[in-house]
Design a protein around this motif. Structure first.
Motif, mmCIF file in Angstrom:
data_model
loop_
_atom_site.group_PDB
_atom_site.id
_atom_site.type_symbol
_atom_site.label_atom_id
_atom_site.label_comp_id
_atom_site.label_asym_id
_atom_site.label_seq_id
_atom_site.Cartn_x
_atom_site.Cartn_y
_atom_site.Cartn_z
ATOM 1 N N LYS A 196 -1.198 35.673 -15.163
ATOM 2 C CA LYS A 196 -2.356 35.081 -14.468
ATOM 3 C C LYS A 196 -3.509 36.072 -14.385
ATOM 4 O O LYS A 196 -4.684 35.701 -14.543
ATOM 5 N N LEU A 197 -3.200 37.340 -14.149
ATOM 6 C CA LEU A 197 -4.237 38.370 -14.145
ATOM 7 C C LEU A 197 -4.881 38.509 -15.522
ATOM 8 O O LEU A 197 -6.101 38.647 -15.638
ATOM 9 N N GLU B 205 -5.117 36.175 -17.803
ATOM 10 C CA GLU B 205 -5.979 35.002 -17.990
ATOM 11 C C GLU B 205 -7.281 35.148 -17.207
ATOM 12 O O GLU B 205 -8.358 34.762 -17.692
ATOM 13 N N TYR B 206 -7.188 35.745 -16.017
ATOM 14 C CA TYR B 206 -8.375 35.925 -15.183
ATOM 15 C C TYR B 206 -9.355 36.907 -15.827
ATOM 16 O O TYR B 206 -10.568 36.625 -15.908
ATOM 17 N N GLU C 179 -13.205 36.221 -17.076
ATOM 18 C CA GLU C 179 -14.344 36.958 -16.538
ATOM 19 C C GLU C 179 -15.098 37.694 -17.645
ATOM 20 O O GLU C 179 -16.332 37.760 -17.624
#
Length: 228
Positions: free
Chosen positions: A175-176, A178-179, A183
Motif C-alpha cells: 500500500k505504501l 502504491e501511495y 504521489e
C-alpha cells in the motif's frame, strides 16, 4: 488562429525490439509516455521484463527501433548523459551496505545527488524512522525493500524504473508502494515497472510480454541428457 504544436511525449518507444543471449525478447513495441504516466510490464518468468527495463536504463541498446526522450534518441552519448540523470533504478540487487546505518544508506546517495534533508523523512514515510540509526544488517528482507524505496524518494528523479518493487513487501508495504507511485505521478513523475504481483496503479498502460519459446536443443544438451 494559431494552432498549438502537439506535446512531445517525455518518452516514446518507436518499434522497439530487443534481444538477450542472441534471442529475440521483444519485437516492435510502441508506447507513448507523458509526464505523470505509467507503464506496467507483466509476463511469466523469463519473458524479458527485466531485459526491457535494463534497455530503458541504458544498460543495453535496442536491437531495432528507438527510444526517444524529449524527442531525442537515448543511445546518443550526449543525450544519454542528460537522460540518465532523470532515472531512478530499483532492481532486485539492493546495493545496501550492511555495516553502515539505515540512514547512511540513504544519505550517501542523497549526497551524491548534491541534495540534503530528504533522507530521514523518506525513511519515516516508509516506516523505518525508528531504525534509522541501526545497522542495515538488522533489517528483514521486507525492510530492505522499504529502504530501497526510501532512496527513490530522497534522490527524487523524474523517471522511476522499478524491477519487481513489491517483492518481499507485506500488505502495508505494498500500500505504501502504491501511495508513493501515485504521489510521484501527481508531481509529473513517470513510473515504469515490471511485476508478476498485483499492484494498483490508476490509468497505467499494461504491456504483457509473451512467454519466450525454448531455445533449440544443442548437441551438448543432448549429451547431458541421461535418457539419450
Amino acid at each position: 488562429m494559431s494552432l498549438r504544436k502537439p506535446q512531445v511525449p517525455r518518452l516514446l518507444l518507436n518499434n522497439v525490439s530487443c534481444m538477450r543471449n542472441a534471442q529475440q525478447i521483444l519485437r516492435n513495441v510502441n508506447a507513448t509516455i507523458h509526464d505523470g504516466g505509467s507503464l506496467v510490464l507483466t509476463g511469466t518468468n523469463g519473458s524479458g521484463k527485466t531485459t526491457f527495463l535494463r534497455m530503458l536504463a541504458g544498460f543495453s541498446k535496442p536491437s531495432a527501433g528507438e527510444v526517444l526522450w524529449n524527442g531525442h534518441d537515448i543511445t546518443k552519448s550526449g543525450i544519454f548523459h542528460q537522460y540518465k540523470l532523470q532515472l531512478n533504478w530499483l532492481s532486485l540487487k539492493d546495493a545496501i551496505k550492511s555495516n553502515i546505518t539505515v540512514l547512511d544508506n540513504v544519505q550517501w546517495f542523497e549526497v551524491l545527488e548534491g541534495k540534503q534533508g530528504k533522507s530521514l523523512p523518506a525513511l519515516e514515510l516508509m516506516g523505518l524512522g525508528r531504525l534509522a540509526k541501526e545497522k542495515a544488517k538488522m533489517l528483514s528482507m521486507g525492510q530492505r525493500k522499504r529502504l530501497q524505496l526510501a532512496r527513490l524518494l530522497a534522490i527524487d528523479r523524474q523517471i522511476w524504473l522499478l524491477d519487481e518493487p513489491s517483492v518481499a513487501l507485506d500488505d502495508d508495504g505494498v500500500k505504501l508502494l502504491e501511495y508513493i507511485i501515485a504521489e510521484h505521478r501527481k508531481k509529473g513523475g513517470i513510473v515504469i515497472l515490471a511485476t508478476h504481483l498485483p499492484i494498483e496503479i490508476d490509468d497505467a498502460m499494461v504491456l504483457r510480454l509473451p512467454p519466450r519459446f525454448p531455445r533449440r536443443m544443442t548437441f551438448v544438451d543432448m549429451l547431458d541428457r541421461r535418457d539419450f
